[in-house]
Design a protein around this motif. Sequence first.
Motif, PDB file in Angstrom:
ATOM      1  N   ALA A  47      51.008  56.519  -4.839  1.00 45.76           N
ATOM      2  CA  ALA A  47      50.599  57.739  -4.141  1.00 45.76           C
ATOM      3  C   ALA A  47      49.993  57.422  -2.782  1.00 45.76           C
ATOM      4  N   GLU A  48      49.162  56.378  -2.707  1.00 38.19           N
ATOM      5  CA  GLU A  48      48.570  55.982  -1.424  1.00 38.19           C
ATOM      6  C   GLU A  48      49.639  55.455  -0.481  1.00 38.19           C
ATOM      7  N   GLU A  49      50.619  54.750  -1.025  1.00 37.63           N
ATOM      8  CA  GLU A  49      51.689  54.202  -0.194  1.00 37.63           C
ATOM      9  C   GLU A  49      52.496  55.326   0.453  1.00 37.63           C
ATOM     10  N   GLU A  50      52.744  56.387  -0.298  1.00 36.05           N
ATOM     11  CA  GLU A  50      53.486  57.523   0.251  1.00 36.05           C
ATOM     12  C   GLU A  50      52.715  58.173   1.399  1.00 36.05           C
ATOM     13  N   THR A  51      51.418  58.319   1.241  1.00 35.34           N
ATOM     14  CA  THR A  51      50.602  58.889   2.310  1.00 35.34           C
ATOM     15  C   THR A  51      50.609  57.988   3.535  1.00 35.34           C
ATOM     16  N   LEU A  52      50.505  56.679   3.314  1.00 35.73           N
ATOM     17  CA  LEU A  52      50.546  55.740   4.434  1.00 35.73           C
ATOM     18  C   LEU A  52      51.840  55.888   5.217  1.00 35.73           C
ATOM     19  N   GLU A  53      52.962  56.011   4.525  1.00 36.71           N
ATOM     20  CA  GLU A  53      54.248  56.134   5.210  1.00 36.71           C
ATOM     21  C   GLU A  53      54.275  57.374   6.106  1.00 36.71           C
ATOM     22  N   GLU A  54      53.672  58.464   5.637  1.00 37.55           N
ATOM     23  CA  GLU A  54      53.599  59.676   6.456  1.00 37.55           C
ATOM     24  C   GLU A  54      52.783  59.414   7.722  1.00 37.55           C
ATOM     25  N   HIS A  55      51.649  58.751   7.565  1.00 34.96           N
ATOM     26  CA  HIS A  55      50.799  58.478   8.719  1.00 34.96           C
ATOM     27  C   HIS A  55      51.461  57.475   9.664  1.00 34.96           C
ATOM     28  N   LEU A  56      52.149  56.511   9.110  1.00 33.15           N
ATOM     29  CA  LEU A  56      52.832  55.527   9.937  1.00 33.15           C
ATOM     30  C   LEU A  56      53.931  56.190  10.762  1.00 33.15           C
ATOM     31  N   ALA A  57      54.642  57.135  10.162  1.00 34.86           N
ATOM     32  CA  ALA A  57      55.674  57.862  10.901  1.00 34.86           C
ATOM     33  C   ALA A  57      55.065  58.649  12.057  1.00 34.86           C
ATOM     34  N   ALA A  58      53.900  59.249  11.819  1.00 32.94           N
ATOM     35  CA  ALA A  58      53.222  59.994  12.886  1.00 32.94           C
ATOM     36  C   ALA A  58      52.776  59.057  13.998  1.00 32.94           C
ATOM     37  N   PHE A  59      52.248  57.894  13.623  1.00 33.01           N
ATOM     38  CA  PHE A  59      51.809  56.915  14.622  1.00 33.01           C
ATOM     39  C   PHE A  59      52.978  56.403  15.452  1.00 33.01           C
ATOM     40  N   ASN A  60      54.116  56.161  14.809  1.00 30.25           N
ATOM     41  CA  ASN A  60      55.276  55.573  15.491  1.00 30.25           C
ATOM     42  C   ASN A  60      56.038  56.569  16.357  1.00 30.25           C
ATOM     43  N   GLU A  61      55.791  57.841  16.176  1.00 32.32           N
ATOM     44  CA  GLU A  61      56.551  58.847  16.902  1.00 32.32           C
ATOM     45  C   GLU A  61      56.411  58.656  18.414  1.00 32.32           C
ATOM     46  N   GLY A  62      57.536  58.482  19.074  1.00 31.69           N
ATOM     47  CA  GLY A  62      57.550  58.314  20.519  1.00 31.69           C
ATOM     48  C   GLY A  62      57.256  56.909  21.002  1.00 31.69           C
ATOM     49  N   ARG A  63      57.008  55.974  20.076  1.00 31.67           N
ATOM     50  CA  ARG A  63      56.698  54.593  20.466  1.00 31.67           C
ATOM     51  C   ARG A  63      57.971  53.747  20.466  1.00 31.67           C
ATOM     52  N   ASP A  64      58.113  52.912  21.468  1.00 30.20           N
ATOM     53  CA  ASP A  64      59.239  51.972  21.492  1.00 30.20           C
ATOM     54  C   ASP A  64      58.987  50.802  20.546  1.00 30.20           C
TER      55      ASP A  64
END
Length: 384
Positions: A24-41
Amino acid sequence: MLTVAGCLGDDDRGITLWTEFEEAEEETLEEHLAAFNEGRDNELNAEDITDMEDQLNTAIPAGDGPETFAWAHDWLGRYHEQEFGYDASDDLSIDLESEFTADAVDAVQWEGHTYGVPYASETVALMYNPDLVAEPPETIEGMVEIMDDYHDPANNQWGLSYPPVNPYFVSGYLQAFGGRLFHEDTGELGIEDDEFIEGVELLQDSLWEYVPEDPTYGSQIAPFNDGNAPFAINGPWQVGGFRDAGVDATLAPLPDIEGGSPTPYTGIQVWYFTAALEDADEETFETIMDWAEWYTTNEDVIVDNAERHGLIPVHQEYAESDDIGEDIQTFVETVDMGTPMPADPRMDIMFTTLEEALERVFNGSEEPAAAMEAAAEEIRSRWE
């Protein structure tokens, strides 16, 4: 381990963080990681690692380790001695003292070095299944009465899910009568003290008979996870997993005891900086610093971790908030009972040996006082 280390040693692995979260924590991390990576090269990648301590001990010296990983603060002293960490004292753009609670700031620093950024506080608490228990017990005696009603191993029912020999999980009752595993002020062991042995005897007499015979984590989690136990004692990392399994895990403070008070170890969760940053290129270095600062100060991350996983915020703006939910209030109450886990590098040796001694008592092969005396002798020998 060799396969994972080999893959991560590949030049194409990119900028990497490691975790050993529950699903469950891993799934939440993936969501946050996607938000962090948005627009980053320069995207940041995550690796879900099994047996992370062993993996890090192999990968970091070989230059194959991650740039950052998430774990509790108690590895800080050992990583300082092993030179596994990176001191980011002069690299962070945020001021830790202004952003985080004093305990959290202390937890990421060792001998003047800053080896990470804190993001949450945690400890274990009582969890009960409201389909089986109307009200949580306030005392161990009340808990035992309820466990007696349900405990029937022959029919696949137990009174309690509780990793019974893991010193972190059982620390609340080991230290309930004033004893301590380790006296941080003097650097001395406390496991031979009468007050500590009284805590071992409490576990032996009141709780251990209600858990499965196999003390391993997975075997202990299963009864509550499957709806076959009224109680569990566990931490915020497990709350989401229980609820995903269909058990409405409801939280309560650790039950009190006559003549003492539960004193569990508490931990600060940290994004550690590793020695891999020493030779990192500018893009990698900036990405890791951005991640640590973003994750630990972002409102969505802090609130998600609190509401979905019961992780107690250590950011000053949210640490005292009454708006994050009942789970957090319960964990805060339990943290207030506890004491921070020491980060002394000798703790790792002590935990391993103590767990073996507790298992001997749990299995009935040795009495508490004799087991603690033998463990203390071995620990001191290994320390020397």
